[in-house]
Structures are given as structure tokens and as C-alpha cells.
Design a protein around this motif. Structure first.
Motif, mmCIF file in Angstrom:
data_model
loop_
_atom_site.group_PDB
_atom_site.id
_atom_site.type_symbol
_atom_site.label_atom_id
_atom_site.label_comp_id
_atom_site.label_asym_id
_atom_site.label_seq_id
_atom_site.Cartn_x
_atom_site.Cartn_y
_atom_site.Cartn_z
ATOM 1 N N UNK A 20 0.826 -1.210 0.000
ATOM 2 C CA UNK A 20 0.000 0.000 0.000
ATOM 3 C C UNK A 20 0.858 1.255 0.000
ATOM 4 N N UNK A 21 0.230 2.371 -0.310
ATOM 5 C CA UNK A 21 0.904 3.664 -0.297
ATOM 6 C C UNK A 21 0.767 4.250 1.109
ATOM 7 N N UNK A 22 1.857 4.462 1.814
ATOM 8 C CA UNK A 22 1.755 5.011 3.172
ATOM 9 C C UNK A 22 1.018 6.350 3.177
ATOM 10 N N UNK A 23 0.068 6.473 4.103
ATOM 11 C CA UNK A 23 -0.664 7.718 4.257
ATOM 12 C C UNK A 23 -1.840 7.885 3.325
ATOM 13 N N UNK A 24 -2.084 6.910 2.436
ATOM 14 C CA UNK A 24 -3.190 7.005 1.497
ATOM 15 C C UNK A 24 -4.179 5.866 1.742
ATOM 16 N N UNK A 25 -5.479 6.193 1.686
ATOM 17 C CA UNK A 25 -6.519 5.185 1.878
ATOM 18 C C UNK A 25 -6.979 4.701 0.504
ATOM 19 N N UNK A 26 -6.877 3.413 0.213
ATOM 20 C CA UNK A 26 -7.299 2.928 -1.102
ATOM 21 C C UNK A 26 -8.802 3.069 -1.296
ATOM 22 N N UNK A 27 -9.192 3.305 -2.544
ATOM 23 C CA UNK A 27 -10.611 3.363 -2.868
ATOM 24 C C UNK A 27 -11.252 1.989 -2.737
ATOM 25 N N UNK A 28 -10.500 0.949 -3.043
ATOM 26 C CA UNK A 28 -11.012 -0.417 -2.962
ATOM 27 C C UNK A 28 -9.847 -1.379 -2.791
ATOM 28 N N UNK A 29 -10.171 -2.586 -2.362
ATOM 29 C CA UNK A 29 -9.214 -3.668 -2.225
ATOM 30 C C UNK A 29 -9.726 -4.863 -3.014
ATOM 31 N N UNK A 30 -8.820 -5.634 -3.561
ATOM 32 C CA UNK A 30 -9.196 -6.853 -4.274
ATOM 33 C C UNK A 30 -8.233 -7.945 -3.869
ATOM 34 N N UNK A 31 -8.778 -9.115 -3.559
ATOM 35 C CA UNK A 31 -7.933 -10.223 -3.148
ATOM 36 C C UNK A 31 -8.222 -10.634 -1.724
ATOM 37 N N UNK A 32 -7.686 -11.774 -1.314
ATOM 38 C CA UNK A 32 -8.004 -12.326 0.013
ATOM 39 C C UNK A 32 -7.377 -11.523 1.138
ATOM 40 N N UNK A 33 -8.172 -11.237 2.173
ATOM 41 C CA UNK A 33 -7.672 -10.486 3.323
ATOM 42 C C UNK A 33 -6.636 -11.278 4.111
ATOM 43 N N UNK A 34 -6.716 -12.614 4.061
ATOM 44 C CA UNK A 34 -5.785 -13.431 4.838
ATOM 45 C C UNK A 34 -4.418 -13.565 4.169
ATOM 46 N N UNK A 35 -4.278 -13.071 2.948
ATOM 47 C CA UNK A 35 -3.005 -13.159 2.234
ATOM 48 C C UNK A 35 -2.640 -11.780 1.686
ATOM 49 N N UNK A 36 -2.016 -10.921 2.505
ATOM 50 C CA UNK A 36 -1.715 -9.552 2.064
ATOM 51 C C UNK A 36 -0.846 -9.491 0.817
ATOM 52 N N UNK A 37 0.015 -10.477 0.595
ATOM 53 C CA UNK A 37 0.887 -10.450 -0.574
ATOM 54 C C UNK A 37 0.086 -10.549 -1.862
ATOM 55 N N UNK A 38 -1.123 -11.088 -1.781
ATOM 56 C CA UNK A 38 -1.945 -11.299 -2.980
ATOM 57 C C UNK A 38 -3.034 -10.241 -3.130
ATOM 58 N N UNK A 39 -2.967 -9.167 -2.350
ATOM 59 C CA UNK A 39 -4.011 -8.148 -2.403
ATOM 60 C C UNK A 39 -3.650 -7.039 -3.375
ATOM 61 N N UNK A 40 -4.674 -6.475 -3.984
ATOM 62 C CA UNK A 40 -4.526 -5.304 -4.844
ATOM 63 C C UNK A 40 -5.068 -4.085 -4.111
ATOM 64 N N UNK A 41 -4.240 -3.037 -4.031
ATOM 65 C CA UNK A 41 -4.656 -1.771 -3.438
ATOM 66 C C UNK A 41 -4.965 -0.810 -4.585
ATOM 67 N N UNK A 42 -6.208 -0.382 -4.663
ATOM 68 C CA UNK A 42 -6.686 0.391 -5.796
ATOM 69 C C UNK A 42 -6.919 1.833 -5.367
#
Length: 247
Positions: A220-242
Motif C-alpha cells: 500500500x501507499x503510506x498515508x493514502x486510503x485505497x478506494x477499494x481492495x481486491x484479493x483475500x484479506x488473509x493473504x496480504x501479498x496477494x491483495x490489490x490496493x486500488x
């Protein structure tokens, strides 16, 4: 001071500390230096310093192993040409890690379907640090309407990606991501490391049009809140921060 100069300074400081402690011990005992524990101590000191200064985890491992592996390699009495060859091979593959703390990560097979569901029709997308084309090739197959581009600066991955994407309608670029203009793209995707994310977000906000998408995998981008997330919450390496570029 650049990032890799800081890492060299940290390793040098650890070596100086251990040498300054070991010299009186061996001098007073009038014995030859036992370099195995000295190398291990340098690695431990460098690792501790890397932890205290909150270096990325891969730098902590490098600092821990550098001196012990250097000592072990010297015991093998291998021709220096082999070391030069290995160094050149690693540099050609992992140039981004040396120049910008950006290792070579390959996007997993499930990333392309998620992006295919997210992107609007006819969108122009840039994959920053495109590696060998492991994302753009399946994405292009699933969404032939997209205008896909990739940029890579490590020579061997770039060459592999160029060979794999020839004739597939993918614009494959060699170059420095910091010199590449982001204005033409509606979406920028990256799978890099925590180190460049703040600077890259500032670059995207300056160059991309308001409303464009910036998508980062795993980091993720420090200090920025993503508009959405995609991918499993239990596997942060596989998440997309949009993220969406602000107006």
C-alpha cells in the motif's frame, strides 16, 4: 546519500565495530584470528543495525549473510572469474534491487483475472516493472480490447519479456520508470516494494489525469486510503490496493 550507499555504510560500520572488539582479544592472547566467528559476528551486528534502522526485510537478510558468505566463499578458493560471472548474472536479473530497492517479483496467475474485471473497455494500462510479461500476457488474452504496455530496466527479464510479447500487441519498453511519462495511461499497475511507493504516488498524481487508477499489488501507499481492495484479506501479498488519482 543514496539507498545502496547507506547499506554499504551500515555493513562497513558493523565490520569496523567487530574488528575493534576482536583486535584486543586476539592481540592479548597472541593467537591468530579465527575468521569464522568474526564473520558471523559482523553479520549479526549488521543484521541488528538493519533491524534498528527498520530496513526492508530483504536488506536485513542480506546484511546477516553477507560477511559469513564472503568468508565461506574465500575458503573455496574459486577463481575470481566465477564471482565476476555470478555478479554480472545477478545484476542483469536483479538490477532494480541494486539501483532502487525493487526486487524482481512476478505477479501471480490470479492477478490478471482481477484486473480484467476492474479495467474499463479500451483502457490504456502500464505495468511498471513488468518483469518477463507474466501479467500482461494473460491479461491481454482475457481482455484483447485493452492497450497494454510494460516497462522494465533489468536486462535479462526485459529480453525475456520482449521475446514473449512479440506479436501480441503489447508495447514492451526498456527504461527507467522515473523517466517514463504516466500521462497517457488510464491505469498504472505495479508490484514493486515498499521503498518507492510514496515517490511513485507523487509522480502518478503529477502526471496522470484525475480519475485514473493506480493499482499496487501487496504494497500500500503510506498515508493514502485505497478506494477499494481486491484479493483475500488473509493473504496480504496477494491483495490489490486500488487508488484513484485525485482531481
Amino acid at each position: 546519500m543514496s539507498a545502496h550507499h547507506r547499506q554499504l555504510s551500515l555493513q562497513a560500520a558493523a565490520a569496523l565495530l567487530i574488528f575493534s572488539l576482536a583486535w584486543p582479544y586476539y592481540y592479548l592472547r597472541a593467537t591468530a584470528w579465527d575468521w569464522a566467528p568474526v564473520a558471523a559476528a559482523i553479520g549479526g551486528a549488521a543484521f541488528a543495525a538493519a533491524r534498528l534502522t527498520r530496513q526492508p526485510w530483504w536488506w536485513q537478510i542480506i546484511h546477516l549473510l553477507f560477511a559469513p558468505l564472503l568468508w565461506a566463499g574465500l575458503q573455496l578458493q574459486i577463481s575470481p572469474l566465477w564471482y565476476l560471472g555470478m555478479f554480472m548474472a545477478l545484476f542483469l536479473i536483479f538490477r532494480g534491487a541494486a539501483s532502487g530497492q525493487i526486487p524482481l517479483y512476478l505477479s501471480g496467475a490470479n492477478t490478471a483475472p482481477r484486473l480484467a474485471a476492474l479495467l474499463p473497455r479500451q483502457a490504456r494500462m502500464l505495468d511498471i516493472g513488468a518483469g518477463i510479461g507474466s501479467l500482461l500476457l494473460p491479461l491481454g488474452s482475457q481482455r484483447p480490447d485493452l492497450h497494454l504496455s510494460g516497462i522494465e530496466n533489468a536486462p535479462l527479464p526485459w529480453l525475456a519479456g520482449w521475446l514473449r510479447t512479440r506479436g501480441k500487441g503489447i508495447a514492451w519498453c526498456w527504461g527507467d520508470l522515473w523517466q517514463h511519462r504516466l500521462a497517457p495511461y488510464q491505469t498504472v499497475y505495479c508490484f514493486l516494494s515498499p521503498a518507492p511507493m510514496i515517490a511513485l504516488w507523487h509522480k502518478a498524481c503529477q502526471e496522470m489525469h484525475p480519475g485514473a487508477l493506480f493499482i499496487s499489488k501487496a504494497f500500500p501507499i503510506p498515508g493514502q486510503v485505497p478506494e477499494a481492495l481486491a484479493g483475500p484479506a488473509e493473504n496480504p501479498v496477494d491483495r490489490l490496493y486500488i487508488y484513484r488519482i485525485p482531481g
